[in-house]
Design a protein around this motif. Structure first.
Motif, mmCIF file in Angstrom:
data_model
loop_
_atom_site.group_PDB
_atom_site.id
_atom_site.type_symbol
_atom_site.label_atom_id
_atom_site.label_comp_id
_atom_site.label_asym_id
_atom_site.label_seq_id
_atom_site.Cartn_x
_atom_site.Cartn_y
_atom_site.Cartn_z
ATOM 1 N N THR A 202 3.329 -0.301 -6.478
ATOM 2 C CA THR A 202 3.623 -0.946 -5.199
ATOM 3 C C THR A 202 4.384 -2.248 -5.424
ATOM 4 N N CYS B 153 -0.634 1.265 -8.845
ATOM 5 C CA CYS B 153 -1.560 1.572 -7.750
ATOM 6 C C CYS B 153 -3.017 1.456 -8.202
ATOM 7 N N ASP C 267 0.811 -1.221 0.000
ATOM 8 C CA ASP C 267 0.000 0.000 0.000
ATOM 9 C C ASP C 267 0.845 1.271 0.000
#
Length: 468
Positions: free
Chosen positions: A221, A239, A192
């Motif tokens: 990520t 993302c 995250d």
């Protein structure tokens, strides 16, 4: 401080005898030792011992240090191993003296060489406490037993002796992927938080951040990190979760050298939407194993691919839907790929040597090692199970236990057995069993490390005969 606290003169006849021979005399703390110049120079250049070997034969060097520990280190030079009486000494004392003489690397090799891992003799020997209240999310080891542990937003590092530790605070809320580049440097990523961070764990700062420039220009990520001796592999996902890729970096310069497995997801293409969540370098085949799975309304599905990094091509792949994997590992020593079924919790294998002819590109070709248990009431027995390989041994976690699978050799001489037979053993003593669920499993040096659910510590398993 000069290396020699004093010296003793010797007569001409003694000099002639000493000059003609290869024997070197050393006075350590008032105790006389004799050895050869070859033994001293085996410590390597620019060490204390090499300086003694180069000294004039007219003098007997005096060293104001502990003679008992010196005798152990001299045995280490002679044989490559510490004598059994070293168990009577504190490890920290051995480390301090080995650092003084400049041979700590030899001591590390003697005590933490991966080839000295004894799978059938591993016992829980130590518990490493962590600072704070967070349980470990992941960890990574170096070949000689240094350990980096991610817990919450922190990373705690232990040196090879497990006696010294340090903790640094990262920018992540939680670290999901970790790779020990060296005892002082680690690569860390989170599901995250955008970017792969290269962390200097001694100074506690970020050296640099590596990013994947995807088509949508969104952040990326990290889903997994792996490495070979020369390269680092990073699985990125945008993302927006509409693209993923595996980037290859030079491990020394950390510059990108290749990109493989680039997927742009359109519509309901579920297979391409699954990023690699585990990366393992297969040394004997020069291939990269990449696996990833996805949980959806119809159950868990995933894929396993073997990549030729140089060409960027997939040499073998299989899609898993019926009893998808909870974890995957490749055993170079046995030429097998192993998985743990997410539904059954059983271990399966497929032979690497038959993959090139396409025979095993079907999930039906997996050979089950267990009892072929049927799933009752839809319960997924394998969720959270881990599988790792070390040498020719396979370690699989089941709840709070660790199973060891090893091949049994059948037949003699030229007689061949068609079916491979692998036998299961439970690791540890009775008191080690039935504890909280194992969440991580890894190997470093001659040790096995594992963590358990809701526990703020790392278990160290070591061969009893290797302890000091």
């Amino acid at each position: 401080m000069p290396p020699f606290g004093g010296s003793q003169s010797i007569g001409f006849s003694q000099f002639q005898q000493k000059h003609d021979s290869n024997i070197v005399s050393i006075d350590v703390g008032g105790q006389l030792f004799q050895t050869t110049r070859q033994t001293l120079t085996s410590a390597g250049p620019k060490t204390f011992f090499s300086r003694i070997a180069e000294s004039s034969p007219l003098y007997t060097p005096f060293i104001d240090r502990d003679p008992d520990i010196f005798s152990l280190l001299l045995s280490l030079l002679r044989t490559g191993n510490l004598p059994s009486k070293a168990k009577n000494f504190d490890l920290q004392d051995l480390i301090i003296e080995s650092q003084f003489y400049g041979i700590e690397a030899l001591l590390i090799n003697s005590l933490s060489n991966p080839s000295q891992l004894e799978p059938f003799n591993l016992q829980k020997s130590l518990l490493l406490p962590l600072n704070g209240r967070d349980s470990p999310s992941t960890f990574s080891t170096t070949p000689y037993g240094s350990l980096h542990v991610a817990h919450g937003s922190k990373i705690t590092s232990f040196d090879w002796s497990l006696r010294r530790k340090s903790t640094v605070l990262t920018h992540f809320t939680a670290v999901d992927s970790l790779l020990a580049i060296s005892p002082e440097v680690a690569a860390a990523g989170a599901n995250d938080f955008s970017g792969l961070q290269i962390l200097d764990l001694e100074k506690g700062h970020v050296r640099e951040t590596l990013n994947w420039e995807n088509v949508t220009k969104s952040g990326s990520t990290v889903q997994a990190i792996g490495s070979s001796p020369e390269q680092m592999f990073v699985s990125f996902e945008s993302c927006r979760r509409n693209s993923n890729s595996i980037l290859v970096y030079d491990l020394q310069s950390l510059l990108p050298v290749a990109e493989i497995g680039h997927n742009e997801i359109f519509g309901a293409d579920i297979d391409s939407a699954i990023p690699a969540t585990k990366l393992q370098w297969v040394e004997g085949y020069n291939l990269l194993m990449a696996s990833g799975s996805h949980s959806g309304p119809s159950g868990v599905s995933g894929n396993i691919r073997l990549w030729d990094v140089r060409s960027g091509n997939v040499v073998w792949e299989v899609s898993e839907k019926v009893d998808c994997f909870a974890d995957v590992a490749v055993c170079d020593g046995l030429n097998l790929i192993f998985k743990v079924g997410v539904n059954s919790g059983e271990a399966f294998y497929v032979d690497l040597r038959n993959l090139s002819n396409g025979e095993n590109n079907d999930s039906n070709n997996w050979v089950c090692l267990g009892d072929k248990r049927k799933v009752v009431n839809g319960k997924k027995e394998g969720i959270g199970c881990k599988i790792e390989t070390q040498g020719s041994q396979v370690f699989c976690t089941k709840g709070g236990d660790v199973e060891l699978w090893s091949e049994v050799l059948m037949g003699k001489g030229n007689r061949r057995v068609e079916q491979r037979i692998l036998k299961k053993n439970l690791m540890g003593r009775v008191r080690d069993m039935g504890a909280a669920k194992v969440t991580n499993l890894a190997f470093g040096g001659s040790r096995m490390f594992l963590t358990r659910k809701d526990q703020e510590s790392v278990e160290v398993w070591q061969s009893t005969c290797r302890e000091i």
